[in-house]
Design an enzyme around this catalytic site. Structure first.
Site, mmCIF file in Angstrom:
data_model
loop_
_atom_site.group_PDB
_atom_site.id
_atom_site.type_symbol
_atom_site.label_atom_id
_atom_site.label_comp_id
_atom_site.label_asym_id
_atom_site.label_seq_id
_atom_site.Cartn_x
_atom_site.Cartn_y
_atom_site.Cartn_z
ATOM 1 N N GLU A 1 -9.631 -0.903 -12.014
ATOM 2 C CA GLU A 1 -9.169 -2.085 -12.746
ATOM 3 C C GLU A 1 -7.848 -1.811 -13.458
ATOM 4 O O GLU A 1 -7.003 -2.689 -13.592
ATOM 5 C CB GLU A 1 -10.231 -2.545 -13.750
ATOM 6 C CG GLU A 1 -11.550 -2.993 -13.122
ATOM 7 C CD GLU A 1 -11.400 -4.146 -12.138
ATOM 8 O OE1 GLU A 1 -10.390 -4.875 -12.201
ATOM 9 O OE2 GLU A 1 -12.290 -4.298 -11.285
ATOM 10 N N TRP A 28 -6.736 -2.824 1.235
ATOM 11 C CA TRP A 28 -6.862 -3.480 2.550
ATOM 12 C C TRP A 28 -6.119 -4.814 2.604
ATOM 13 O O TRP A 28 -6.129 -5.496 3.619
ATOM 14 C CB TRP A 28 -8.336 -3.672 2.920
ATOM 15 C CG TRP A 28 -9.063 -4.655 2.056
ATOM 16 C CD1 TRP A 28 -9.248 -5.988 2.314
ATOM 17 C CD2 TRP A 28 -9.693 -4.411 0.805
ATOM 18 N NE1 TRP A 28 -9.946 -6.586 1.288
ATOM 19 C CE2 TRP A 28 -10.232 -5.631 0.352
ATOM 20 C CE3 TRP A 28 -9.854 -3.270 0.002
ATOM 21 C CZ2 TRP A 28 -10.909 -5.744 -0.862
ATOM 22 C CZ3 TRP A 28 -10.533 -3.393 -1.203
ATOM 23 C CH2 TRP A 28 -11.040 -4.611 -1.618
ATOM 24 N N ASP A 70 -0.937 -4.654 0.806
ATOM 25 C CA ASP A 70 -0.977 -4.411 -0.636
ATOM 26 C C ASP A 70 0.438 -4.202 -1.171
ATOM 27 O O ASP A 70 0.616 -3.818 -2.310
ATOM 28 C CB ASP A 70 -1.877 -3.214 -0.962
ATOM 29 C CG ASP A 70 -1.377 -1.925 -0.319
ATOM 30 O OD1 ASP A 70 -0.390 -1.977 0.455
ATOM 31 O OD2 ASP A 70 -1.969 -0.863 -0.586
ATOM 32 N N VAL A 113 2.522 -2.000 -0.598
ATOM 33 C CA VAL A 113 2.861 -0.592 -0.829
ATOM 34 C C VAL A 113 3.028 0.045 0.544
ATOM 35 O O VAL A 113 2.151 -0.069 1.396
ATOM 36 C CB VAL A 113 1.748 0.124 -1.629
ATOM 37 C CG1 VAL A 113 2.027 1.618 -1.715
ATOM 38 C CG2 VAL A 113 1.632 -0.481 -3.022
ATOM 39 N N THR A 140 0.488 3.204 1.847
ATOM 40 C CA THR A 140 -0.950 3.044 2.050
ATOM 41 C C THR A 140 -1.144 2.422 3.425
ATOM 42 O O THR A 140 -0.546 1.398 3.731
ATOM 43 C CB THR A 140 -1.567 2.129 0.975
ATOM 44 O OG1 THR A 140 -0.842 0.896 0.948
ATOM 45 C CG2 THR A 140 -1.519 2.778 -0.389
HETATM 46 ZN ZN LIG Z 1 -10.398 -4.751 -7.404
#
Ligand SMILES: [Zn+2]
Length: 686
Positions: free
Chosen positions: A256, A267, A281, A283, A286
């Site tokens: 969080e 994902w 995401d 990024v 990843t």
């Molecule tokens: Zn989450």
């Protein structure tokens, strides 16, 4: 997630404000999902709604990140430890400290230790990161520090314990939960630890951005922070705490916290798309991944043609099975930390420093009078003072400035010991209709300059509401003057909208819950002008309502009666409270609800007789969002004459064609007035 895919329980996922929900599946070995986070979808955006555009937030972030890369290359990466002050609000159920939801200080500190290890990649299980991902494993030089001083400058351990007003909390109670205990989000990272209702174990608010075009994003500083279920907060690595067996190493909070600093799920939140490899995401390092990963897999997993990084903190694997952020994720969090409001400001918070006691330090703790809204033409200003120094305070000089003009400077004799409070009053001041500005300033404390200036000034904007004569009836052809709308989160709120009734061109006040994906539990208020019930024999509210549910949604409408221009809902009386199927006037619908005619409306009548004799009464129509379906209200009236009106609706018996020799006549009668009918006479002629 599209509206059509919306299921309960679920959570909101916007570019700026998100509520990230973990399914609480502690005792299921084959857990399918740990978190029911849902993204925006193209489908939602195709509705041409003006709302947050995730892509624009991403553009902003990407631009800032490349700027930062250039700058950092130039500076040869100067080492900076980001220090972030944390306050943990334990909202418990009255248990002794260390029991149940009232978790121990040690358990709280173990969670802070987890955050510091995970973000700095000092976690022992960093050694479990597969060799393939070691080149991109990142560490953020950040230190989470328990706040050292309260907002008033007193020493604290950064832990606040408050007994909750309910035994468990849902996302819809977001505002109520956080209002129980909150420190300014500019200076403190607020974490609320409490009992969440069974389907999820945590949620966070995304960082906001000042990028133009994001005007619709949540501006609610009062809800900024993270909420975590008490038995996933802390780590068994640091003590014998009674934690959920699956989520017992504090990684829910690590996850969080990643969201709090702007990270998205690894994902790409595209599980609702036809192509589950289409999301990102944002990024680079990843790998693309189709779905979330649960449990504790081993070995290589390939989706979307790449090896999945299921041990990333932004996936959903068990606590014991996640172990890294990437360099790209760290870069993204760094950009947010340096640029986003209420993230960057944390780094320079006074809460990071030990309080430095000073001798003569008086502070204005509260303005007791005037209130933000006042009925009368004259008010007596009253303020609460607190001794924030180490000397007893025996005198103070305070100046009152109204609308920019100094109107009174008074030397008060008081006697308060350190940390104690007292009140002082000023001469009555006249105020006029509309806005009035009051500013109080401490000039001297114990006859010398006050030692700390930051608590010496308080100001308030005072509104004198408009008056309206009774009886009145408001058809909402426009948003009428004197009615006010309060929209705490800056998102969807009351608006004028087409709402066919008997007239196809009718307009009404609408709350677009259907498209209010962000901010479940948020309140939106429509407040009436002030009216006088001191000289009327009876009083009733009459209004029309139209609402459809979306599946099992529980959008809610409450009506508060306020008196004396007190605008605090907590001091009001709820005279109407309906939600879900009780509020609905038509069958549930998956399409955005628009009333089609008078049959879709219901008239509600509410007795105001408890307020007869009051000179200043106001009504507040408060909608609470459950991301369900649209709510309309119209024709709000205050009726002050008894309306005894019976209507003969139907002759049930005798039937037009009759075979019997005798009949018991039966009529259907409806009370269409505003008062209870206890007796009536009917004349029948045969
Ligand atoms: Zn989450």
């Amino acid at each position: 997630m599209s509206k059509a895919d919306q299921e309960q329980p679920t959570c909101t996922f916007g570019a700026l404000l998100t509520a990230l929900i973990f399914f609480f599946l502690a005792f299921q070995t084959n857990a399918q999902e740990r978190c029911a986070t849902v993204p925006y979808t193209k489908q939602l955006q195709q509705r041409n709604i003006v709302r947050e555009d995730p892509a624009r937030f991403e553009e902003w972030l990407q631009r800032r990140m490349s700027e930062r890369r250039i700058r950092m290359d130039a500076q040869r990466r100067q080492a900076t430890t980001y220090r972030v002050p944390v306050v943990v609000h334990v909202i418990h159920n009255g248990e002794p400290v260390g029991t149940g939801s009232n978790i121990s200080d040690e358990q709280i500190l173990s969670q802070i230790a987890v955050l510091n290890r995970d973000f700095q990649r000092l976690n022992a299980d960093a050694s479990n990161t597969p060799a393939a991902f070691l080149p991109v494993a990142g560490s953020l030089d950040i230190e989470f520090v328990m706040a050292k001083q309260t907002p008033e400058g007193f020493p604290t351990n950064g832990i606040v314990r408050v007994q909750g007003t309910r035994t468990e909390w849902t996302l819809n109670d977001n505002y109520e939960l956080k209002s129980l205990s909150y420190w300014p989000a500019e200076d403190y990272l607020n974490i609320w630890v409490t009992t969440l209702a069974s389907s999820y174990v945590g949620f966070a608010q995304f960082p906001v951005s000042d990028l133009p075009g994001l005007e619709n994003s949540s501006t609610n500083r009062l809800t900024d922070g993270i909420v975590i279920h008490y038995d996933v907060f802390g780590s068994v690595e640091d003590g014998d705490f009674d934690l959920d067996p699956q989520y017992n190493r504090g990684r829910t909070t690590t996850h969080e916290m990643g969201h709090f600093f702007g990270l998205r799920h690894i994902w790409g939140d595209d599980e609702a798309q036809s192509d589950a490899c289409s999301g990102t995401d944002y990024v680079d390092d990843t790998p693309n991944q189709s779905f979330s990963t649960n449990g504790c897999p081993t070995g290589t997993r390939v989706t979307c043609g790449t090896e999945n990084m299921y041990m990333n903190f932004l996936d959903y694997t068990n606590d014991a099975c996640m172990n890294l952020f990437t360099v790209g994720q760290v870069e993204r969090m760094t950009t947010v930390l340096e640029n986003s409001p209420r993230r960057a400001s944390l780094l320079t918070s006074h809460a990071l420093l030990d309080p430095e006691p000073v001798a003569d330090n008086l502070g204005i703790k509260n303005i007791i009078s005037p209130s933000p809204a006042e009925c009368n033409a004259s008010v007596t200003p009253v303020i609460e003072l607190q001794n924030n120094g180490t000397n007893a305070v025996t005198s103070t000089r305070i100046r009152l400035v109204v609308d920019g003009v100094p109107v009174e400077t008074t030397d008060f004799s008081i006697d308060i010991d350190p940390q104690e409070t007292t009140t002082v009053s000023f001469s009555p001041q006249s105020i006029s209709s509309g806005a009035n500005h009051f500013l109080f300033e401490i000039l001297l404390t114990n006859g010398v300059s006050d030692a700390r200036a930051n608590d010496n000034v308080r100001e308030i904007e005072v509104i004198v509401p408009e008056l309206i004569d009774v009886p009145f009836s408001e058809p909402f052809a426009t948003i009428p003057p004197g009615w006010s709308i309060n929209n705490p989160d800056g998102q969807v709120t009351w608006q004028l909208a087409s709402a066919p009734s008997a007239s196809p061109t009718n307009t009404a006040m609408k709350l677009n819950f259907y498209e209010y994906e962000d901010g479940r539990g948020e309140l939106d208020l429509l407040t009436s002008p002030v009216f006088d019930l001191s000289d009327v024999p009876v009083a009733y509210i009459s209004f029309d309502v139209a609402h459809a549910q979306f599946r099992g949604s529980t959008d809610r409408l409450r009506i508060y009666v306020l008196t004396n221009c007190d605008d605090d809902l907590f001091n009001g009386t709820v005279v109407y409270d309906k939600s879900g199927s009780a509020l609905a006037t038509v069958p549930s619908s998956n399409a955005p609800f628009i009333p089609s005619g008078s049959g879709d409306w219901r008239t509600e009548i509410i007795d105001l007789s408890p307020w007869l004799g009051e000179t200043s009464v106001q009504l507040v129509f408060a909608g609470t969002n459950d991301w369900g379906n649209n709510l309309y209200i119209d024709n709000i009236s205050v009726v002050t004459t008894a309306d005894e009106d019976l209507a003969l609706r139907d002759v049930m018996r005798p039937a037009p064609v009759l075979c019997e020799n005798t009949v018991v006549p039966q009529l259907m009668i409806q009370n269409t007035g505003t008062v209870t009918i206890t007796s009536f006479n009917i004349n029948m002629t045969v």
